[in-house]
Design a protein around this motif. Structure first.
Motif, PDB file in Angstrom:
ATOM      1  N   UNK A 220       0.852  -1.186   0.000  1.00 38.49           N
ATOM      2  CA  UNK A 220       0.000   0.000   0.000  1.00 38.49           C
ATOM      3  C   UNK A 220       0.891   1.241   0.000  1.00 38.49           C
ATOM      4  N   UNK A 221       1.141   1.774  -1.199  1.00 36.68           N
ATOM      5  CA  UNK A 221       2.031   2.922  -1.368  1.00 36.68           C
ATOM      6  C   UNK A 221       1.263   4.220  -1.082  1.00 36.68           C
ATOM      7  N   UNK A 222       1.955   5.207  -0.522  1.00 35.50           N
ATOM      8  CA  UNK A 222       1.303   6.506  -0.295  1.00 35.50           C
ATOM      9  C   UNK A 222       2.248   7.642  -0.675  1.00 35.50           C
ATOM     10  N   UNK A 223       1.645   8.760  -0.959  1.00 40.08           N
ATOM     11  CA  UNK A 223       2.358   9.996  -1.295  1.00 40.08           C
ATOM     12  C   UNK A 223       2.761  10.712  -0.003  1.00 40.08           C
ATOM     13  N   UNK A 224       3.892  11.372  -0.014  1.00 38.99           N
ATOM     14  CA  UNK A 224       4.239  12.250   1.113  1.00 38.99           C
ATOM     15  C   UNK A 224       3.335  13.489   1.001  1.00 38.99           C
ATOM     16  N   UNK A 225       2.583  13.752   2.081  1.00 38.30           N
ATOM     17  CA  UNK A 225       1.491  14.737   2.042  1.00 38.30           C
ATOM     18  C   UNK A 225       2.027  16.152   2.246  1.00 38.30           C
ATOM     19  N   UNK A 226       2.491  16.740   1.175  1.00 36.23           N
ATOM     20  CA  UNK A 226       3.114  18.076   1.232  1.00 36.23           C
ATOM     21  C   UNK A 226       2.233  19.094   1.981  1.00 36.23           C
ATOM     22  N   UNK A 227       0.913  19.010   1.742  1.00 39.44           N
ATOM     23  CA  UNK A 227      -0.010  20.008   2.292  1.00 39.44           C
ATOM     24  C   UNK A 227      -0.140  19.951   3.815  1.00 39.44           C
ATOM     25  N   UNK A 228       0.384  18.878   4.450  1.00 41.96           N
ATOM     26  CA  UNK A 228       0.271  18.765   5.914  1.00 41.96           C
ATOM     27  C   UNK A 228       1.524  19.291   6.641  1.00 41.96           C
ATOM     28  N   UNK A 229       2.584  19.586   5.886  1.00 37.46           N
ATOM     29  CA  UNK A 229       3.831  20.050   6.520  1.00 37.46           C
ATOM     30  C   UNK A 229       3.740  21.538   6.829  1.00 37.46           C
ATOM     31  N   UNK A 230       4.154  21.921   8.042  1.00 41.73           N
ATOM     32  CA  UNK A 230       4.201  23.349   8.353  1.00 41.73           C
ATOM     33  C   UNK A 230       5.550  23.946   7.933  1.00 41.73           C
ATOM     34  N   UNK A 231       6.585  23.090   7.856  1.00 40.11           N
ATOM     35  CA  UNK A 231       7.920  23.569   7.494  1.00 40.11           C
ATOM     36  C   UNK A 231       8.316  22.978   6.132  1.00 40.11           C
ATOM     37  N   UNK A 232       8.405  23.813   5.081  1.00 40.96           N
ATOM     38  CA  UNK A 232       8.732  23.308   3.737  1.00 40.96           C
ATOM     39  C   UNK A 232      10.066  22.564   3.683  1.00 40.96           C
ATOM     40  N   UNK A 233      11.011  22.937   4.554  1.00 42.71           N
ATOM     41  CA  UNK A 233      12.317  22.262   4.563  1.00 42.71           C
ATOM     42  C   UNK A 233      12.165  20.813   5.010  1.00 42.71           C
ATOM     43  N   UNK A 234      11.258  20.579   5.939  1.00 39.89           N
ATOM     44  CA  UNK A 234      11.008  19.215   6.413  1.00 39.89           C
ATOM     45  C   UNK A 234      10.443  18.370   5.271  1.00 39.89           C
ATOM     46  N   UNK A 235       9.567  18.970   4.483  1.00 43.24           N
ATOM     47  CA  UNK A 235       9.003  18.254   3.329  1.00 43.24           C
ATOM     48  C   UNK A 235      10.108  17.915   2.324  1.00 43.24           C
ATOM     49  N   UNK A 236      10.976  18.890   2.038  1.00 44.00           N
ATOM     50  CA  UNK A 236      12.056  18.680   1.068  1.00 44.00           C
ATOM     51  C   UNK A 236      12.926  17.495   1.473  1.00 44.00           C
ATOM     52  N   UNK A 237      13.123  17.314   2.782  1.00 44.84           N
ATOM     53  CA  UNK A 237      14.000  16.243   3.285  1.00 44.84           C
ATOM     54  C   UNK A 237      13.457  14.848   2.963  1.00 44.84           C
ATOM     55  N   UNK A 238      12.140  14.719   2.957  1.00 42.33           N
ATOM     56  CA  UNK A 238      11.547  13.365   2.854  1.00 42.33           C
ATOM     57  C   UNK A 238      10.749  13.128   1.578  1.00 42.33           C
ATOM     58  N   UNK A 239      10.599  14.139   0.742  1.00 40.91           N
ATOM     59  CA  UNK A 239       9.623  14.020  -0.358  1.00 40.91           C
ATOM     60  C   UNK A 239       9.961  12.901  -1.348  1.00 40.91           C
ATOM     61  N   UNK A 240      11.247  12.610  -1.532  1.00 45.17           N
ATOM     62  CA  UNK A 240      11.622  11.589  -2.512  1.00 45.17           C
ATOM     63  C   UNK A 240      12.158  10.329  -1.831  1.00 45.17           C
ATOM     64  N   UNK A 241      11.685  10.062  -0.637  1.00 41.68           N
ATOM     65  CA  UNK A 241      12.308   9.010   0.164  1.00 41.68           C
ATOM     66  C   UNK A 241      12.186   7.617  -0.475  1.00 41.68           C
ATOM     67  N   UNK A 242      11.074   7.334  -1.146  1.00 45.90           N
ATOM     68  CA  UNK A 242      10.902   6.019  -1.776  1.00 45.90           C
ATOM     69  C   UNK A 242      10.482   6.175  -3.237  1.00 45.90           C
ATOM     70  N   UNK A 243      10.994   5.254  -4.043  1.00 48.09           N
ATOM     71  CA  UNK A 243      10.548   5.189  -5.437  1.00 48.09           C
ATOM     72  C   UNK A 243      10.505   3.707  -5.834  1.00 48.09           C
ATOM     73  N   UNK A 244       9.322   3.199  -6.039  1.00 46.28           N
ATOM     74  CA  UNK A 244       9.149   1.794  -6.427  1.00 46.28           C
ATOM     75  C   UNK A 244       9.332   1.674  -7.933  1.00 46.28           C
ATOM     76  N   UNK A 245      10.200   0.723  -8.342  1.00 47.64           N
ATOM     77  CA  UNK A 245      10.434   0.515  -9.777  1.00 47.64           C
ATOM     78  C   UNK A 245      10.159  -0.941 -10.112  1.00 47.64           C
TER      79      UNK A 245
END
Ligand code: CP
Length: 302
Positions: A220-245
């Motif tokens: 069950x894959x999910x997107x990192x929920x950018x809209x829930x982060x209060x700190x954009x830098x925190x989002x940048x750190x984890x946004x590409x954490x997984x990529x299933x190929x």
């Protein structure tokens, strides 16, 4: 709360969940049944949506009811300062049911307390998304032939991903085991792990996507929920954490299926779409039949 609202997946018993899944099967076989002729249903979306809003609206139309609503509250009197309470009271004077998405956790429960008609939570912040859960269950049952004794590997944003919270609760009726794959910043919140522990349901946690790919029935894959982060830098750190190929799927179970509530951003490569494991687009289609079943059930027609 209005007795016939659906705010959290916990509002439905195991029997009600199974009843809705059976009814969805019926609607999949016969997609237009005008059983709600004369009814009007409001779809009010204070947050963006593609699948949930359009599949609910299609469901209303296929059931023979009429739909009103908005997909952008800036065009409503909310932008003049009207409260959620007043908005809901007004809308419930016009319609037979309200389907609502709102960014605030708890807003749907509150709406159900002030509305005079049933309310369906189409997502409230990081809290719950019960209609998504029912379509996830429908997809799992359809692909695995059962809901019992399955291993579900939830991947990505388990902190803010409301679909994982609702699904975990619903699956607890069916003796599952869970793998939680998330970076430390986005781990499954303690309250949900405590819930599983109290029920005696096992779970494993990892930060590695590769570690448990071959052990699960449902990925069950999910997107990192950018809209829930209060700190954009925190989002940048984890946004590409997984990529299933596709190349990572060589040793997975033969009948393993990949689900994703969608939208995806970068967590599933497009080369996965052509593998026999990809089920996310069919999963979104299933949402239509399940949402027809939810509406029919809450209005007492099934
Ligand atoms: N799965 C889901 O809720 O998609 P939308 O945000 O497009 O409705």
């Amino acid at each position: 709360m209005n007795r016939k609202s659906l705010i959290s997946i916990g509002d439905f018993s195991k029997e009600e969940i199974l009843h809705v899944l059976e009814t969805a099967k019926e609607f999949e076989q016969n997609r237009s049944q005008k059983i709600l002729d004369g009814k009007v249903i409001a779809c009010i979306f204070f947050e963006p949506s593609t699948r949930t809003r359009l599949s609910f609206e299609t469901a209303v139309n296929r059931l023979g009811a009429k739909v009103i609503g908005f997909s952008d509250a800036t065009n409503t009197s909310v932008s003049k300062g009207e409260t959620l309470k007043d908005t809901i009271k007004m809308v419930s004077n016009y319609v037979d049911m309200i389907i609502m998405r709102h960014p605030l956790e708890g807003s749907s429960r509150y709406a159900s307390e002030v509305a005079s008609v049933p309310v369906v939570n189409a997502g409230d912040g990081a809290n719950q998304h019960p209609s998504q859960t029912l379509l996830d269950l429908y997809s799992i049952q359809k692909t695995q032939g059962t809901l019992e004794n399955l291993t579900i590997n939830m991947v990505g944003d388990l902190k803010y991903g409301r679909t994982t919270h609702s699904l975990l609760q619903a699956m607890s009726h069916f003796n599952p085991s869970f793998i939680f794959t998330a970076p430390d910043e986005l781990k499954m919140p303690a309250e949900y792990k405590d819930f599983l522990t109290e029920k005696g349901i096992g779970f494993t946690e990892t930060t590695s996507l590769e570690e448990h790919l071959d052990d699960c029935d449902i990925l069950y894959m999910t997107r990192v929920q950018q809209e829930r982060f209060t700190d954009p830098m925190e989002y940048e750190k984890v946004k590409d954490v997984y990529r299933l190929e596709a190349s990572m799927l060589g040793n997975v179970k033969k009948n393993m299926k990949i689900l994703h509530p969608l939208p995806r951003v970068g967590e599933i490569d497009q080369d996965v779409d052509d593998t026999p494991y990809a089920y996310y687009f069919k999963q979104a289609e299933n949402g239509l039949y399940v949402r027809m079943a939810i509406i029919a059930y809450l209005l007492g027609y099934r």
